[in-house]
Design a protein around this motif. Structure first.
Motif, short mmCIF file in Angstrom:
data_model
loop_
_atom_site.label_atom_id
_atom_site.label_comp_id
_atom_site.label_asym_id
_atom_site.label_seq_id
_atom_site.Cartn_x
_atom_site.Cartn_y
_atom_site.Cartn_z
N ARG A 192 0.83 -1.21 0.00
CA ARG A 192 0.00 0.00 0.00
C ARG A 192 0.86 1.25 0.00
NH1 ARG A 192 -3.06 -3.28 3.64
NH2 ARG A 192 -2.16 -2.19 5.43
N TYR A 193 1.96 1.20 0.76
CA TYR A 193 2.89 2.33 0.78
C TYR A 193 3.50 2.55 -0.60
CZ TYR A 193 7.47 4.53 1.36
OH TYR A 193 8.59 5.33 1.20
N LEU A 194 3.90 1.47 -1.26
CA LEU A 194 4.50 1.59 -2.60
C LEU A 194 3.49 2.13 -3.60
CD1 LEU A 194 6.60 -1.70 -2.78
CD2 LEU A 194 7.47 0.64 -2.62
N LEU A 195 2.26 1.70 -3.50
CA LEU A 195 1.22 2.21 -4.40
C LEU A 195 1.02 3.70 -4.21
CD1 LEU A 195 -1.36 -0.71 -4.17
CD2 LEU A 195 -0.20 0.07 -6.25
N ASP A 196 1.04 4.14 -2.96
CA ASP A 196 0.86 5.57 -2.68
C ASP A 196 2.04 6.38 -3.20
OD1 ASP A 196 -1.59 5.22 -1.46
OD2 ASP A 196 -0.78 5.12 0.57
N ILE A 197 3.25 5.92 -2.93
CA ILE A 197 4.41 6.72 -3.33
C ILE A 197 4.63 6.65 -4.84
CG2 ILE A 197 6.28 5.00 -3.13
CD1 ILE A 197 7.85 7.24 -1.60
N SER A 198 4.19 5.57 -5.48
CA SER A 198 4.32 5.50 -6.94
C SER A 198 3.41 6.54 -7.60
CB SER A 198 3.98 4.10 -7.46
OG SER A 198 2.61 3.81 -7.33
N LYS A 199 2.24 6.78 -7.00
CA LYS A 199 1.36 7.83 -7.51
C LYS A 199 2.03 9.20 -7.38
CE LYS A 199 -2.99 5.46 -6.41
NZ LYS A 199 -4.21 5.49 -5.55
N GLU A 200 2.72 9.40 -6.26
CA GLU A 200 3.41 10.67 -6.04
C GLU A 200 4.55 10.85 -7.03
OE1 GLU A 200 5.59 13.12 -2.38
OE2 GLU A 200 4.65 11.17 -2.00
N ILE A 201 5.32 9.78 -7.27
CA ILE A 201 6.43 9.86 -8.22
C ILE A 201 5.90 10.15 -9.62
CG2 ILE A 201 8.36 8.62 -9.29
CD1 ILE A 201 8.54 6.94 -6.71
N SER A 202 4.93 9.36 -10.06
CA SER A 202 4.36 9.58 -11.41
C SER A 202 3.73 10.96 -11.50
CB SER A 202 3.32 8.49 -11.71
OG SER A 202 3.93 7.23 -11.83
N GLY A 203 3.12 11.41 -10.41
CA GLY A 203 2.51 12.74 -10.41
C GLY A 203 3.54 13.84 -10.65
N SER A 204 4.78 13.61 -10.22
CA SER A 204 5.82 14.61 -10.44
C SER A 204 6.19 14.72 -11.91
CB SER A 204 7.07 14.28 -9.61
OG SER A 204 7.78 13.17 -10.15
N PHE A 205 5.80 13.73 -12.71
CA PHE A 205 6.03 13.76 -14.15
C PHE A 205 4.73 14.05 -14.90
CE2 PHE A 205 9.50 11.10 -12.54
CZ PHE A 205 10.58 11.74 -13.14
N GLY A 206 3.73 14.52 -14.18
CA GLY A 206 2.49 14.96 -14.81
C GLY A 206 1.43 13.90 -14.97
N TYR A 207 1.66 12.68 -14.45
CA TYR A 207 0.66 11.62 -14.59
C TYR A 207 -0.54 11.92 -13.70
CZ TYR A 207 -1.57 7.06 -14.32
OH TYR A 207 -2.49 6.03 -14.36
N ARG A 208 -1.72 11.74 -14.26
CA ARG A 208 -2.95 11.97 -13.50
C ARG A 208 -3.88 10.78 -13.68
NH1 ARG A 208 -5.21 17.80 -14.98
NH2 ARG A 208 -6.70 17.15 -13.40
#
Length: 252
Positions: free
Chosen positions: A236-252
Motif C-alpha cells: 500500500r505504501y508503494l502504491l501511494d508513493i508511486s502515484k506521487e512519483i508519477s505525479g511529479s512527471f504529470g501523470y494523472r
C-alpha cells in the motif's frame, strides 16, 4: 521526504488554469462562445481571463477568426520542462525514502533495446546478494520485467518478449499474460524468487503525463520481508508513493 500538505489556494488561479486546460483538451482553435459553454464562466469574467492570458502569451488569439489556441509562452515552458527532466535525479529522493521505509534494496530500471536494465540502486545491506546490480538486465518473470511487459508499448517490447518467452515453459507464458491484466489494473507486480533463492521482489511503474512508462521502482529483499499481494502494508505504501512519483512527471 517531507510531503507538502494541501492548504489554501487562490481560486482565481484555479479558474484560470481550468480555462487553459479546457482549451488544451480541444486540440484545435476554439471560439469565445465555445470556451464559455465549456467553462460556464460569465462572459464578462471570461473575457478578462482570456485577455490577460493573451497579453501574457499563454494564449494566442487569431485576429481574423477570433479563435484561441495555446500561446508561445506555454510552448516555451513545456520545452524548459522537457530539458530539465532528469528522471533519475528527480526520483532519487523517493528511492532513498523507500529504501529506509522497507529496509530492503531499491532499484530503478529503465527500458533498453535488450530489455529493462537497472540504472540506480539504493542498498543499505551490501552483503545481500540480490542477483542484480547497476547494468543488469532483468528477465520478464521478475517483478520489474512484469511491469515493463504490462505498461510498455507493445511494438517496443515485441522482440524482447519473443526472446524471453523461448526461455520459459508455455504454461508460464499463459500465466504471465493473465497476470499482466491484474498488474495493469492494480499497478503493482510481485515475483517470488525469480533470480536468487530466498530473494523476492515487488515493483511499481513510473508513468508520465502521456501515460508512458518511464521506468520501474522495485524493492528486493529476503522473501519473508517482501509482500506477495497488494493488501500488505508495504504494498500500500508503494502504491501511494508511486502515484506521487508519477505525479511529479504529470501523470494523472
Amino acid at each position: 521526504m517531507e510531503v507538502i500538505k494541501k492548504g489554501t489556494t487562490i481560486q482565481s488561479l484555479e479558474v484560470g488554469m481550468g480555462i487553459i486546460e479546457s482549451i488544451a483538451k480541444q486540440g484545435r482553435p476554439i471560439k469565445f462562445s465555445d470556451i464559455q459553454e465549456l467553462t460556464q464562466i460569465t462572459k464578462s469574467n471570461l473575457y478578462k481571463y482570456l485577455n490577460t492570458f493573451t497579453q501574457l502569451g499563454i494564449l494566442y488569439r487569431n485576429k481574423d477568426t477570433g479563435e484561441y489556441v495555446l500561446g508561445s509562452k506555454l510552448i516555451e515552458y513545456g520545452m524548459a520542462a522537457v530539458d530539465q527532466e532528469n528522471v533519475i535525479d528527480r526520483i532519487s529522493p523517493f528511492l532513498h525514502e523507500i529504501n529506509v521505509k522497507s529496509s530492503s534494496t531499491v532499484l530503478f530500471s529503465t527500458w533498453t533495446q535488450n530489455g529493462p536494465m537497472i540504472v540506480k540502486d539504493f542498498n543499505n545491506n551490501r552483503g545481500l546478494n540480490i542477483g542484480a546490480q547497476i547494468g543488469t538486465f532483468l528477465p520478464i518473470r521478475s517483478a520489474t520485467g512484469k511491469v515493463f511487459m504490462t505498461f510498455m508499448e507493445e511494438q517496443k517490447i515485441r522482440d524482447w518478449k519473443e526472446k524471453e518467452y523461448k526461455q520459459i515453459p508455455p504454461d508460464k507464458v499463459s500465466y504471465l499474460e493473465v497476470e499482466c491484466e491484474s498488474i495493469r489494473a492494480k499497478k503493482i507486480a510481485f515475483a517470488r524468487e525469480p533470480l536468487v533463492s530466498s530473494v523476492s521482489s515487488v515493483s511499481v511503474p513510473v508513468l508520465n503525463y502521456k501515460k508512458h512508462l518511464l521506468g520501474a521502482v522495485t524493492v528486493v529483499g529476503f522473501s519473508e520481508f517482501i509482500p506477495q499481494n497488494e493488501n500488505n502494508e508495504l504494498s500500500r505504501y508503494l502504491l501511494d508513493i508511486s502515484k506521487e512519483i508519477s505525479g511529479s512527471f504529470g501523470y494523472r
